[in-house]
Design an enzyme around this catalytic site. Structure first.
Site, PDB file in Angstrom:
ATOM      1  N   HIS A 115     -13.978   1.047  -0.778  1.00 48.82           N
ATOM      2  CA  HIS A 115     -13.132  -0.168  -0.267  1.00 48.82           C
ATOM      3  C   HIS A 115     -12.078   0.775   0.384  1.00 48.82           C
ATOM      4  O   HIS A 115     -10.993   0.217   0.557  1.00 48.82           O
ATOM      5  CB  HIS A 115     -12.834  -0.558  -1.546  1.00 48.82           C
ATOM      6  N   ASN A 143     -17.823   0.066 -20.014  1.00 48.77           N
ATOM      7  CA  ASN A 143     -16.380  -0.523 -19.884  1.00 48.77           C
ATOM      8  C   ASN A 143     -15.860  -0.847 -20.896  1.00 48.77           C
ATOM      9  O   ASN A 143     -16.364  -0.922 -22.051  1.00 48.77           O
ATOM     10  CB  ASN A 143     -16.732  -1.961 -19.015  1.00 48.77           C
ATOM     11  N   LEU A 144     -14.440  -1.306 -20.954  1.00 52.46           N
ATOM     12  CA  LEU A 144     -13.785  -1.592 -21.935  1.00 52.46           C
ATOM     13  C   LEU A 144     -14.086  -2.848 -22.659  1.00 52.46           C
ATOM     14  O   LEU A 144     -14.268  -3.042 -23.836  1.00 52.46           O
ATOM     15  CB  LEU A 144     -12.306  -1.991 -21.550  1.00 52.46           C
ATOM     16  N   GLU A 145     -14.688  -3.780 -21.950  1.00 52.17           N
ATOM     17  CA  GLU A 145     -15.402  -5.134 -22.449  1.00 52.17           C
ATOM     18  C   GLU A 145     -16.356  -5.346 -21.594  1.00 52.17           C
ATOM     19  O   GLU A 145     -16.625  -4.965 -20.400  1.00 52.17           O
ATOM     20  CB  GLU A 145     -13.955  -6.119 -22.452  1.00 52.17           C
ATOM     21  N   GLN A 155     -15.090   1.743  -5.878  1.00 50.24           N
ATOM     22  CA  GLN A 155     -14.385   0.799  -5.204  1.00 50.24           C
ATOM     23  C   GLN A 155     -12.958   1.211  -5.276  1.00 50.24           C
ATOM     24  O   GLN A 155     -12.094   0.400  -4.756  1.00 50.24           O
ATOM     25  CB  GLN A 155     -14.525  -0.645  -6.171  1.00 50.24           C
ATOM     26  N   ASN A 156     -12.611   2.131  -6.062  1.00 50.67           N
ATOM     27  CA  ASN A 156     -10.940   2.464  -5.984  1.00 50.67           C
ATOM     28  C   ASN A 156     -10.625   3.389  -4.690  1.00 50.67           C
ATOM     29  O   ASN A 156     -11.411   4.195  -4.120  1.00 50.67           O
ATOM     30  CB  ASN A 156     -10.725   3.501  -7.238  1.00 50.67           C
ATOM     31  N   TYR A 178       0.737  -1.208   0.018  1.00 48.82           N
ATOM     32  CA  TYR A 178      -0.081  -0.248  -0.129  1.00 48.82           C
ATOM     33  C   TYR A 178       0.965   1.413   0.132  1.00 48.82           C
ATOM     34  O   TYR A 178       0.286   2.177  -0.563  1.00 48.82           O
ATOM     35  CB  TYR A 178      -0.911   0.012   1.056  1.00 48.82           C
ATOM     36  N   GLY A 205     -16.102   0.885 -15.770  1.00 47.51           N
ATOM     37  CA  GLY A 205     -14.557   0.401 -15.472  1.00 47.51           C
ATOM     38  C   GLY A 205     -14.699  -0.855 -14.403  1.00 47.51           C
ATOM     39  O   GLY A 205     -13.502  -0.775 -13.401  1.00 47.51           O
ATOM     40  N   SER A 248     -15.029  -4.951 -13.443  1.00 49.68           N
ATOM     41  CA  SER A 248     -14.984  -6.356 -13.979  1.00 49.68           C
ATOM     42  C   SER A 248     -16.280  -6.905 -13.406  1.00 49.68           C
ATOM     43  O   SER A 248     -16.611  -7.969 -13.936  1.00 49.68           O
ATOM     44  CB  SER A 248     -13.862  -7.031 -13.831  1.00 49.68           C
TER      45      SER A 248
HETATM   46  P1  OAD Z   1     -10.697  -5.120 -12.220  1.00 46.82           P
HETATM   47  O1  OAD Z   1      -9.431  -4.975 -12.541  1.00 46.82           O
HETATM   48  O2  OAD Z   1     -11.456  -6.504 -11.812  1.00 46.82           O
HETATM   49  O3  OAD Z   1     -11.508  -4.827 -13.487  1.00 46.82           O
HETATM   50  C1  OAD Z   1     -11.410  -3.627 -14.159  1.00 46.82           C
HETATM   51  C2  OAD Z   1     -12.231  -3.419 -15.528  1.00 46.82           C
HETATM   52  O4  OAD Z   1     -11.817  -2.298 -15.909  1.00 46.82           O
HETATM   53  C3  OAD Z   1     -12.094  -4.380 -16.407  1.00 46.82           C
HETATM   54  O5  OAD Z   1     -13.337  -5.119 -16.833  1.00 46.82           O
HETATM   55  C4  OAD Z   1     -11.555  -3.827 -17.609  1.00 46.82           C
HETATM   56  O6  OAD Z   1     -12.135  -4.686 -18.946  1.00 46.82           O
HETATM   57  C5  OAD Z   1     -11.959  -2.441 -17.299  1.00 46.82           C
HETATM   58  N1  OAD Z   1     -10.960  -1.509 -18.011  1.00 46.82           N
HETATM   59  C6  OAD Z   1      -9.473  -1.638 -17.956  1.00 46.82           C
HETATM   60  N2  OAD Z   1      -9.349  -0.376 -18.476  1.00 46.82           N
HETATM   61  C7  OAD Z   1     -10.327   0.152 -19.109  1.00 46.82           C
HETATM   62  C8  OAD Z   1     -10.445   1.642 -19.708  1.00 46.82           C
HETATM   63  N3  OAD Z   1      -9.422   2.332 -20.219  1.00 46.82           N
HETATM   64  N4  OAD Z   1     -11.634   2.163 -19.682  1.00 46.82           N
HETATM   65  C9  OAD Z   1     -12.925   1.394 -19.349  1.00 46.82           C
HETATM   66  N5  OAD Z   1     -12.642   0.117 -18.556  1.00 46.82           N
HETATM   67  C10 OAD Z   1     -11.439  -0.247 -18.246  1.00 46.82           C
HETATM   68  O7  OAD Z   1     -11.072  -3.990 -11.228  1.00 46.82           O
HETATM   69  P2  OAD Z   1     -12.305  -3.911 -10.287  1.00 46.82           P
HETATM   70  O8  OAD Z   1     -13.560  -4.149 -11.036  1.00 46.82           O
HETATM   71  O9  OAD Z   1     -12.412  -2.368  -9.835  1.00 46.82           O
HETATM   72  O10 OAD Z   1     -10.983  -4.707  -4.077  1.00 46.82           O
HETATM   73  O11 OAD Z   1     -12.168  -4.645  -8.913  1.00 46.82           O
HETATM   74  C11 OAD Z   1     -12.902  -4.691  -8.038  1.00 46.82           C
HETATM   75  C12 OAD Z   1     -12.088  -4.867  -6.482  1.00 46.82           C
HETATM   76  O12 OAD Z   1     -11.373  -6.067  -6.766  1.00 46.82           O
HETATM   77  C13 OAD Z   1     -11.255  -3.704  -6.289  1.00 46.82           C
HETATM   78  O13 OAD Z   1     -11.915  -2.722  -5.636  1.00 46.82           O
HETATM   79  C14 OAD Z   1     -10.352  -4.455  -5.350  1.00 46.82           C
HETATM   80  C15 OAD Z   1     -10.144  -5.699  -6.090  1.00 46.82           C
HETATM   81  O14 OAD Z   1      -9.800  -6.854  -5.501  1.00 46.82           O
HETATM   82  C16 OAD Z   1     -10.329  -4.923  -3.040  1.00 46.82           C
HETATM   83  O15 OAD Z   1      -8.899  -4.626  -2.974  1.00 46.82           O
HETATM   84  C17 OAD Z   1     -11.144  -4.943  -1.582  1.00 46.82           C
END
Ligand code: OAD
Length: 244
Positions: free
Chosen positions: A116, A210-212, A91-92, A56, A183, A185
């Site tokens: 988070h 989202n990207l995908e 969540q960021n 961190y 953004g 997953s």
């Molecule tokens: P992820 O890494 O799981 O997902 C990121 C998402 O963003 C994916 O679906 C990508 O396709 C999308 N993405 C990437 N680049 C992008 C862009 N330029 N524009 C739009 N979308 C884009 O991250 P989170 O879903 O945020 O929790 O993960 C959720 C939680 O899991 C986090 O808060 C963290 C992690 O473990 C904790 O640490 C408690």
């Protein structure tokens, strides 16, 4: 787009990707180089506090070299201009939404909820007091409330811990007439279940930007795919033009 009076936006790591911060699950994401069990659980912290603090500390230090991007700024403009209720749930743990919002005159019905936790805050494990924090946490770091060393932990919700602001978030989801997920997953609950909560309430439109396609993409009424810095400003512009 129909006029709306209550908006909830959920953001994930994808919104900060174009600012230069790694996501978690994409190629080269944070969970490729680090195991969740080693750095993101209370058990990991009890076992090896230095390893967890270093992870961190590295992420906190990285904040100095990144800036909010066009997607953060578009949401901040919405917070300035939208007269209804706007709850921005993230969540960021980066501070890019807060930095995009800084210095703006925000509407009274706007709230930012970092569910988070936040890298720029630390918590005393003895008193639970939360304070702002800029640099590294080291074994010598002294807590401002109990004056002990070794009591500070990152103000981060780890796996197995309860996310923050859940009551407020659930109320906002049940009341909203537009829910936008950006953004993320859709792998981590409870955030991944927010779209279902809106659907259960029965009156909110749901949109995924989202990207995908995410895990739960089929649950959304509208889905638009591409980079956040392109999609979000365009979507928010259209929203502002039709509702304000
Ligand atoms: P992820 O890494 O799981 O997902 C990121 C998402 O963003 C994916 O679906 C990508 O396709 C999308 N993405 C990437 N680049 C992008 C862009 N330029 N524009 C739009 N979308 C884009 O991250 P989170 O879903 O945020 O929790 O993960 C959720 C939680 O899991 C986090 O808060 C963290 C992690 O473990 C904790 O640490 C408690």
């Amino acid at each position: 787009m129909k006029p709306v009076s209550s908006i909830v936006v959920l953001t994930g790591a994808g919104i900060s990707a174009e600012s230069g911060l790694s996501t978690f699950r994409d190629n080269n994401g944070l969970w490729c180089d680090h195991r969740i069990e080693d750095v993101a659980t209370p058990q990991a912290f009890a076992r090896n506090p230095k390893l967890v603090q270093d992870f961190y500390n590295m992420r906190r230090a990285q904040l100095a070299s990144v800036e909010p991007n066009a997607a953060h700024i578009a949401l901040a403009q919405l917070a300035e201009r939208f007269q209804g209720s706007f709850t921005l749930v993230t969540q960021n743990v980066d501070n890019l939404h807060a930095r995009a919002l800084a210095g703006r005159t925000l509407r009274s019905h706007f709230e930012l909820l970092p569910m988070h936790g936040e890298l720029t805050k630390v918590r005393c494990s003895e008193t639970e007091k939360i304070v702002n924090w800029q640099g590294d946490i080291t074994p010598q770091s002294q807590c401002a409330c109990c004056y002990e060393t070794g009591t500070l932990r990152p103000h981060i919700v780890w796996f197995g811990e309860m996310p923050l602001y859940m009551n407020k978030i659930m109320r906002a989801l049940q009341a909203c007439d537009l829910f936008i997920s950006i953004g993320t997953s859709g792998n981590v609950y409870p955030a991944a279940g927010f779209v279902q909560e809106v659907k259960r309430a029965g009156h909110g439109k749901t949109v995924e930007l989202n990207l995908e396609p995410s895990q739960g993409h089929s649950l959304f009424d509208e889905r638009i795919y591409g980079p956040a810095t392109q999609l979000v400003p365009k979507f928010i512009d259209e929203l502002i033009n039709t509702t304000i």
